[in-house]
Design a protein around this motif. Structure first.
Motif, mmCIF file in Angstrom:
data_model
loop_
_atom_site.group_PDB
_atom_site.id
_atom_site.type_symbol
_atom_site.label_atom_id
_atom_site.label_comp_id
_atom_site.label_asym_id
_atom_site.label_seq_id
_atom_site.Cartn_x
_atom_site.Cartn_y
_atom_site.Cartn_z
ATOM 1 N N PRO A 2 0.818 -1.211 0.000
ATOM 2 C CA PRO A 2 0.000 0.000 0.000
ATOM 3 C C PRO A 2 0.852 1.262 0.000
ATOM 4 N N LEU A 3 0.280 2.310 -0.565
ATOM 5 C CA LEU A 3 0.933 3.612 -0.593
ATOM 6 C C LEU A 3 0.873 4.225 0.805
ATOM 7 N N THR A 4 2.021 4.646 1.362
ATOM 8 C CA THR A 4 2.057 5.279 2.681
ATOM 9 C C THR A 4 2.708 6.638 2.565
ATOM 10 N N TYR A 5 2.518 7.461 3.594
ATOM 11 C CA TYR A 5 3.029 8.824 3.576
ATOM 12 C C TYR A 5 3.700 9.148 4.902
ATOM 13 N N ASN A 6 5.008 9.171 4.912
ATOM 14 C CA ASN A 6 5.798 9.639 6.061
ATOM 15 C C ASN A 6 5.371 9.077 7.417
ATOM 16 N N HIS A 7 4.767 7.920 7.423
ATOM 17 C CA HIS A 7 4.369 7.252 8.668
ATOM 18 C C HIS A 7 3.350 8.041 9.488
ATOM 19 N N PHE A 8 2.705 9.046 8.902
ATOM 20 C CA PHE A 8 1.659 9.814 9.566
ATOM 21 C C PHE A 8 0.345 9.590 8.821
ATOM 22 N N PRO A 9 -0.784 9.657 9.530
ATOM 23 C CA PRO A 9 -2.065 9.502 8.827
ATOM 24 C C PRO A 9 -2.240 10.565 7.752
ATOM 25 N N MET A 10 -2.792 10.174 6.615
ATOM 26 C CA MET A 10 -3.084 11.128 5.551
ATOM 27 C C MET A 10 -4.584 11.185 5.344
ATOM 28 N N ARG A 11 -5.023 12.292 4.812
ATOM 29 C CA ARG A 11 -6.424 12.405 4.436
ATOM 30 C C ARG A 11 -6.611 11.661 3.124
ATOM 31 N N ALA A 12 -7.726 10.961 3.033
ATOM 32 C CA ALA A 12 -7.955 10.109 1.869
ATOM 33 C C ALA A 12 -9.438 10.074 1.549
ATOM 34 N N PHE A 13 -9.752 9.618 0.324
ATOM 35 C CA PHE A 13 -11.131 9.428 -0.111
ATOM 36 C C PHE A 13 -11.400 7.929 -0.220
ATOM 37 N N GLU A 14 -12.423 7.477 0.491
ATOM 38 C CA GLU A 14 -12.924 6.120 0.325
ATOM 39 C C GLU A 14 -14.132 6.230 -0.602
ATOM 40 N N VAL A 15 -14.002 5.697 -1.810
ATOM 41 C CA VAL A 15 -15.006 5.900 -2.854
ATOM 42 C C VAL A 15 -15.779 4.610 -3.092
ATOM 43 N N SER A 16 -17.118 4.735 -3.061
ATOM 44 C CA SER A 16 -18.010 3.601 -3.288
ATOM 45 C C SER A 16 -19.082 3.989 -4.295
ATOM 46 N N VAL A 17 -19.545 2.998 -5.056
ATOM 47 C CA VAL A 17 -20.681 3.177 -5.954
ATOM 48 C C VAL A 17 -21.689 2.084 -5.639
ATOM 49 N N ASN A 18 -22.909 2.506 -5.341
ATOM 50 C CA ASN A 18 -23.999 1.577 -5.006
ATOM 51 C C ASN A 18 -23.600 0.611 -3.892
ATOM 52 N N GLY A 19 -22.867 1.126 -2.909
ATOM 53 C CA GLY A 19 -22.476 0.330 -1.744
ATOM 54 C C GLY A 19 -21.240 -0.520 -1.930
ATOM 55 N N GLU A 20 -20.666 -0.549 -3.130
ATOM 56 C CA GLU A 20 -19.457 -1.336 -3.398
ATOM 57 C C GLU A 20 -18.231 -0.433 -3.341
ATOM 58 N N LYS A 21 -17.317 -0.731 -2.409
ATOM 59 C CA LYS A 21 -16.100 0.068 -2.284
ATOM 60 C C LYS A 21 -15.224 -0.141 -3.518
ATOM 61 N N LEU A 22 -14.845 0.962 -4.155
ATOM 62 C CA LEU A 22 -14.014 0.897 -5.350
ATOM 63 C C LEU A 22 -12.546 1.165 -5.053
ATOM 64 N N CYS A 23 -12.280 2.134 -4.159
ATOM 65 C CA CYS A 23 -10.874 2.432 -3.861
ATOM 66 C C CYS A 23 -10.761 3.278 -2.601
ATOM 67 N N LEU A 24 -9.547 3.284 -2.075
ATOM 68 C CA LEU A 24 -9.142 4.182 -1.005
ATOM 69 C C LEU A 24 -7.962 4.961 -1.574
ATOM 70 N N ALA A 25 -8.191 6.233 -1.894
ATOM 71 C CA ALA A 25 -7.207 7.054 -2.595
ATOM 72 C C ALA A 25 -6.674 8.142 -1.683
ATOM 73 N N GLY A 26 -5.340 8.335 -1.697
ATOM 74 C CA GLY A 26 -4.724 9.395 -0.910
ATOM 75 C C GLY A 26 -3.338 9.695 -1.427
ATOM 76 N N ILE A 27 -2.901 10.962 -1.281
ATOM 77 C CA ILE A 27 -1.595 11.347 -1.818
ATOM 78 C C ILE A 27 -0.662 11.974 -0.788
ATOM 79 N N GLY A 28 -1.091 12.087 0.443
ATOM 80 C CA GLY A 28 -0.232 12.673 1.462
ATOM 81 C C GLY A 28 -0.505 14.146 1.652
ATOM 82 N N GLY A 29 0.477 14.862 2.181
ATOM 83 C CA GLY A 29 0.277 16.247 2.577
ATOM 84 C C GLY A 29 0.473 17.293 1.508
ATOM 85 N N ASP A 30 1.178 16.983 0.421
ATOM 86 C CA ASP A 30 1.461 17.965 -0.619
ATOM 87 C C ASP A 30 0.930 17.479 -1.948
#
Length: 100
Positions: A2-30
């Motif tokens: 998995p993609l990680t960012y500097n060992h600190f929590p990052m803000r991310a989007f958990e995206v679902s369509v019709n109740g089915e999780k499609l992805c957890l996307a995040g890019i870190g702080g910058d």
């Protein structure tokens, strides 16, 4: 891995369509993280589609988790904003200028 960012929590989007999780996307702080629902058409005919992507500023890399996923009238799109230590790997990663 998995993609990680500097060992600190990052803000991310958990995206679902019709109740089915499609992805957890995040890019870190910058950078930029987007979830876009598009409709493209002409003379009343067209299509809906979903895109999830962004830009990692430090590396100048564009990333995509979902690219032009077809949608239909009545679909329920959910974007949950979370903090996490890791995200899904993007399906595509590239630089516009590979020399930078």
């Amino acid at each position: 891995m998995p993609l990680t960012y500097n060992h600190f929590p990052m803000r991310a989007f958990e995206v679902s369509v019709n109740g089915e999780k499609l992805c957890l996307a995040g890019i870190g702080g910058d950078g930029v993280l987007t979830t876009i629902v598009n409709w493209a058409g002409r003379q009343g005919e067209g299509s809906f589609f979903l895109e999830v992507g962004g830009l990692i500023s430090q590396t100048k890399e564009h990333v995509h988790w979902i690219s032009q996923k077809p949608l239909s009238v009545g679909d329920n799109i959910q974007v949950k904003i979370i903090e996490t230590d890791a995200t899904d790997n993007p399906i595509k990663k590239y630089r516009l200028d590979p020399t930078s």
